[in-house]
Scaffold this active site. Structure first.
Site, mmCIF file in Angstrom:
data_model
loop_
_atom_site.group_PDB
_atom_site.id
_atom_site.type_symbol
_atom_site.label_atom_id
_atom_site.label_comp_id
_atom_site.label_asym_id
_atom_site.label_seq_id
_atom_site.Cartn_x
_atom_site.Cartn_y
_atom_site.Cartn_z
ATOM 1 N N SER A 127 0.839 -1.202 0.000
ATOM 2 C CA SER A 127 0.000 0.000 0.000
ATOM 3 C C SER A 127 0.872 1.250 0.000
ATOM 4 O O SER A 127 1.980 1.252 0.560
ATOM 5 C CB SER A 127 -0.842 -0.045 1.275
ATOM 6 O OG SER A 127 -1.474 1.176 1.490
ATOM 7 N N TYR A 152 -2.213 -1.873 11.056
ATOM 8 C CA TYR A 152 -2.418 -2.346 9.680
ATOM 9 C C TYR A 152 -1.264 -1.886 8.787
ATOM 10 O O TYR A 152 -0.640 -2.671 8.080
ATOM 11 C CB TYR A 152 -3.756 -1.827 9.110
ATOM 12 C CG TYR A 152 -3.833 -2.022 7.612
ATOM 13 C CD1 TYR A 152 -4.057 -3.284 7.076
ATOM 14 C CD2 TYR A 152 -3.607 -0.962 6.718
ATOM 15 C CE1 TYR A 152 -4.073 -3.477 5.686
ATOM 16 C CE2 TYR A 152 -3.629 -1.145 5.353
ATOM 17 C CZ TYR A 152 -3.863 -2.405 4.844
ATOM 18 O OH TYR A 152 -3.865 -2.600 3.483
ATOM 19 N N LYS A 156 1.908 -4.060 6.791
ATOM 20 C CA LYS A 156 2.342 -4.015 5.380
ATOM 21 C C LYS A 156 3.852 -3.777 5.312
ATOM 22 O O LYS A 156 4.553 -4.391 4.512
ATOM 23 C CB LYS A 156 1.598 -2.916 4.619
ATOM 24 C CG LYS A 156 0.134 -3.235 4.377
ATOM 25 C CD LYS A 156 -0.054 -4.395 3.403
ATOM 26 C CE LYS A 156 -1.473 -4.903 3.367
ATOM 27 N NZ LYS A 156 -1.666 -6.193 2.727
HETATM 28 P P1 NAD Z 1 -10.894 -7.632 1.006
HETATM 29 O O1 NAD Z 1 -11.113 -7.685 2.471
HETATM 30 O O2 NAD Z 1 -12.056 -7.364 0.121
HETATM 31 O O3 NAD Z 1 -10.200 -8.979 0.506
HETATM 32 C C1 NAD Z 1 -9.348 -9.740 1.319
HETATM 33 C C2 NAD Z 1 -9.858 -11.170 1.296
HETATM 34 O O4 NAD Z 1 -8.974 -11.976 2.071
HETATM 35 C C3 NAD Z 1 -11.247 -11.319 1.897
HETATM 36 O O5 NAD Z 1 -12.057 -12.055 1.008
HETATM 37 C C4 NAD Z 1 -11.017 -12.087 3.201
HETATM 38 O O6 NAD Z 1 -12.109 -12.944 3.498
HETATM 39 C C5 NAD Z 1 -9.753 -12.847 2.878
HETATM 40 N N1 NAD Z 1 -8.902 -13.191 4.032
HETATM 41 C C6 NAD Z 1 -8.491 -12.384 5.034
HETATM 42 N N2 NAD Z 1 -7.687 -13.055 5.874
HETATM 43 C C7 NAD Z 1 -7.567 -14.312 5.381
HETATM 44 C C8 NAD Z 1 -6.874 -15.474 5.785
HETATM 45 N N3 NAD Z 1 -6.136 -15.494 6.884
HETATM 46 N N4 NAD Z 1 -6.982 -16.580 5.027
HETATM 47 C C9 NAD Z 1 -7.745 -16.604 3.907
HETATM 48 N N5 NAD Z 1 -8.437 -15.546 3.474
HETATM 49 C C10 NAD Z 1 -8.342 -14.403 4.210
HETATM 50 O O7 NAD Z 1 -9.726 -6.558 0.744
HETATM 51 P P2 NAD Z 1 -9.194 -5.936 -0.619
HETATM 52 O O8 NAD Z 1 -9.575 -4.507 -0.622
HETATM 53 O O9 NAD Z 1 -9.523 -6.792 -1.747
HETATM 54 O O10 NAD Z 1 -7.626 -5.973 -0.333
HETATM 55 C C11 NAD Z 1 -6.810 -6.997 -0.821
HETATM 56 C C12 NAD Z 1 -5.385 -6.748 -0.391
HETATM 57 O O11 NAD Z 1 -4.953 -5.479 -0.868
HETATM 58 C C13 NAD Z 1 -5.177 -6.705 1.114
HETATM 59 O O12 NAD Z 1 -3.930 -7.289 1.402
HETATM 60 C C14 NAD Z 1 -5.154 -5.246 1.424
HETATM 61 O O13 NAD Z 1 -4.420 -4.973 2.583
HETATM 62 C C15 NAD Z 1 -4.444 -4.706 0.208
HETATM 63 N N6 NAD Z 1 -4.724 -3.299 -0.062
HETATM 64 C C16 NAD Z 1 -6.024 -2.881 -0.202
HETATM 65 C C17 NAD Z 1 -6.288 -1.541 -0.437
HETATM 66 C C18 NAD Z 1 -7.694 -1.040 -0.542
HETATM 67 O O14 NAD Z 1 -7.901 0.158 -0.423
HETATM 68 N N7 NAD Z 1 -8.697 -1.878 -0.812
HETATM 69 C C19 NAD Z 1 -5.228 -0.629 -0.553
HETATM 70 C C20 NAD Z 1 -3.918 -1.099 -0.437
HETATM 71 C C21 NAD Z 1 -3.680 -2.438 -0.189
HETATM 72 C C1 WQD Z 2 -9.884 8.877 1.188
HETATM 73 C C2 WQD Z 2 -10.093 10.358 1.453
HETATM 74 C C3 WQD Z 2 -10.417 10.925 3.773
HETATM 75 C C4 WQD Z 2 -14.255 8.883 4.221
HETATM 76 C C5 WQD Z 2 -7.139 4.047 3.491
HETATM 77 C C6 WQD Z 2 -6.030 3.354 4.219
HETATM 78 C C7 WQD Z 2 -4.953 2.933 3.275
HETATM 79 C C8 WQD Z 2 -5.517 2.148 2.101
HETATM 80 C C9 WQD Z 2 -6.752 2.743 1.520
HETATM 81 C C10 WQD Z 2 -5.117 -0.169 2.426
HETATM 82 C C11 WQD Z 2 -9.350 10.842 2.690
HETATM 83 C C12 WQD Z 2 -11.641 11.248 2.956
HETATM 84 C C13 WQD Z 2 -13.070 9.389 3.717
HETATM 85 C C14 WQD Z 2 -15.294 9.789 4.558
HETATM 86 C C15 WQD Z 2 -13.911 11.626 3.847
HETATM 87 N N1 WQD Z 2 -5.889 0.827 2.456
HETATM 88 N N2 WQD Z 2 -12.900 10.733 3.530
HETATM 89 N N3 WQD Z 2 -15.061 11.124 4.343
HETATM 90 O O1 WQD Z 2 -7.470 7.170 3.970
HETATM 91 O O2 WQD Z 2 -6.552 7.286 1.637
HETATM 92 O O3 WQD Z 2 -6.593 5.149 2.801
HETATM 93 O O4 WQD Z 2 -7.662 3.135 2.534
HETATM 94 O O5 WQD Z 2 -3.931 -0.241 2.379
HETATM 95 O O6 WQD Z 2 -4.050 2.199 4.001
HETATM 96 O O7 WQD Z 2 -5.499 4.235 5.187
HETATM 97 O O8 WQD Z 2 -8.732 6.127 2.021
HETATM 98 O O9 WQD Z 2 -11.084 6.027 1.356
HETATM 99 O O10 WQD Z 2 -10.513 6.168 3.821
HETATM 100 O O11 WQD Z 2 -10.153 8.156 2.386
HETATM 101 O O12 WQD Z 2 -13.761 12.831 3.677
HETATM 102 O O13 WQD Z 2 -16.370 9.408 5.043
HETATM 103 O O14 WQD Z 2 -11.468 10.581 1.725
HETATM 104 O O15 WQD Z 2 -10.164 11.929 4.701
HETATM 105 O O16 WQD Z 2 -8.884 12.118 2.407
HETATM 106 P P1 WQD Z 2 -7.306 6.551 2.677
HETATM 107 P P2 WQD Z 2 -10.191 6.542 2.424
#
Ligand code: NAD
Ligand code: WQD
Length: 344
Positions: A127, A152, A156
């Site tokens: 991330s 969290y 990462k």
């Molecule tokens: P998500 O929660 O929709 O998907 C994760 C999946 O993993 C889920 O289906 C959950 O049931 C499964 N899971 C969790 N722990 C598990 C375990 N121990 N064994 C088997 N399955 C398990 O999340 P996502 O948004 O699809 O994110 C996927 C990956 O990307 C994650 O590693 C997350 O940290 C990373 N990521 C997401 C974002 C975001 O904003 N969505 C941003 C940066 C990084």
């Molecule tokens: C986006 C923008 C908020 C909700 C988080 C995690 C990051 C990554 C993605 C996994 C920000 C603003 C939000 C609301 C708002 N996940 N906001 N009102 O904070 O960039 O990142 O999710 O790795 O680790 O920290 O994403 O979607 O929460 O927020 O104004 O009700 O929207 O302040 O500027 P963020 P977000």
């Protein structure tokens, strides 16, 4: 049919979209997911889109014996795309051990099993949170890693270090670490999308739930930041663009396109959008109003961050191509589908 790929967390948001893109590219996918944050119906959605039902095992990546059984059952897995993790930033502050156990042990198990089962490489979901508030924008892969603001985020960073140290220890596998910016949107078919749990913490699910009337109004967290309109800036990337980068990354490993054993790529569009600009873009793209109010800043928010995706564009030959309007329309279509299905 191309190689067999294990997709952990493949029933989740990004994992399900990536499975679609992998299957479209000819890969055979085995999904392992414990359904802690997803639903088995997602597998039906993937089948509807691609015409192929991926193999699905409900299992926990922290269960080493279960993971061994999966590698035994589906012999010949060549690559892993590791999405499975707990991802709620706020929850991680209250349940740090849950986050450390889930996010660290899952990866350790996979890295231990890879040489045993001759798996060639692992693509890891990291991330942009690892950069904290970068001094120089747009942010490149060489920007310094800053102390994490949550368990969290720290998980990462530690995951990245575990991969780095394992690769340096002399194992023969490769890894590509992908640092996502803010993934949004859904498949244009609305067969799969993001399933937020409870009250959404992320902007887009809260925004679409407000637009459809589930929430009264969206709170904009701060308009006094040092940005042109005072609200925070992020790099919102379409989940399909993001998913396609995973196909390119696993191909790069399996086809030995690079001599490097470990590589890092930023996955973003290169465009920063403020919260207020995003609300406007949504209203313009969908013709649906979003009631909102400005409230105080959210603790721990980064003021502004967007990617320099130049390295990924050049080296991976990948680029985000979907427009923000189409992306926001896909989020809205998905919200309407959830209503139609009676889910939300
Ligand atoms: P998500 O929660 O929709 O998907 C994760 C999946 O993993 C889920 O289906 C959950 O049931 C499964 N899971 C969790 N722990 C598990 C375990 N121990 N064994 C088997 N399955 C398990 O999340 P996502 O948004 O699809 O994110 C996927 C990956 O990307 C994650 O590693 C997350 O940290 C990373 N990521 C997401 C974002 C975001 O904003 N969505 C941003 C940066 C990084
Ligand atoms: C986006 C923008 C908020 C909700 C988080 C995690 C990051 C990554 C993605 C996994 C920000 C603003 C939000 C609301 C708002 N996940 N906001 N009102 O904070 O960039 O990142 O999710 O790795 O680790 O920290 O994403 O979607 O929460 O927020 O104004 O009700 O929207 O302040 O500027 P963020 P977000």
């Amino acid at each position: 049919m191309k190689e067999k790929i294990l997709v952990t967390g493949g029933a989740g948001y990004i994992g399900s979209h990536t499975t679609v893109e992998l299957q479209n590219a000819g890969y055979e996918v085995v999904i392992v997911d414990n359904l802690s944050n997803s639903n088995a119906n997602v597998i039906d959605g993937i089948e509807k889109i691609t015409g192929i039902r991926p193999a699905f095992e409900q299992a926990d990546c922290i269960d080493l014996e279960a993971m061994k059984r999966i590698f035994d059952t589906y012999s010949g897995i060549k690559g892993i795309i590791h999405f499975a993790a707990s991802k709620a930033v706020g929850e991680s502050v209250y349940k740090p051990l849950l986050y450390y156990r889930n996010n660290l042990v899952s990866l350790i198990n996979l890295l231990e099993l890879m040489p045993v089962y001759n798996v060639e490489g692992i693509v890891f979901s990291s991330s942009c949170t690892v950069y904290g508030q970068p001094e120089i924008l747009p942010v490149t892969e060489s920007a310094p890693i800053q102390p994490a603001l949550s368990p969290y985020g720290n998980s990462k960073q530690i995951n990245e270090e575990i991969i780095r140290d394992t690769i340096h220890s002399g194992v023969s596998c490769k890894s590509i670490i992908l640092r996502y910016f803010n993934p949004i949107g859904a498949h244009p078919s609305a067969e799969i999308g993001e399933l937020p749990n409870g009250v959404p913490q992320n902007l887009i699910p809260f925004l679409t739930q407000t637009a459809i009337g589930i929430r009264k109004e969206l709170s904009v967290f701060g308009n006094d930041y040092n940005t042109p309109d005072g609200s925070c800036i992020r790099d919102y990337i379409n989940v399909i663009d993001l998913s396609r980068a995973h196909v390119v990354a696993i191909e790069r490993i399996l086809e030995n396109k690079s001599n490097a054993q470990l590589e890092y790529f930023n996955l973003g569009t290169g465009n920063g959008l403020s919260v207020l600009e995003l609300i406007n873009a949504f209203e313009k793209a969908t013709q649906v109003k979003v009631p909102y109010k400005i409230v105080g800043r959210r603790e721990g928010d980064i003021e502004q961050i967007w990617a320099n995706p130049g390295y990924a564009n050049e080296v991976l030959g990948w680029k985000a191509v979907e427009s923000i309007e189409d992306t926001l329309r896909s989020s809205w279509k998905w919200q309407l589908k959830l209503r139609e299905k009676g889910i939300m």
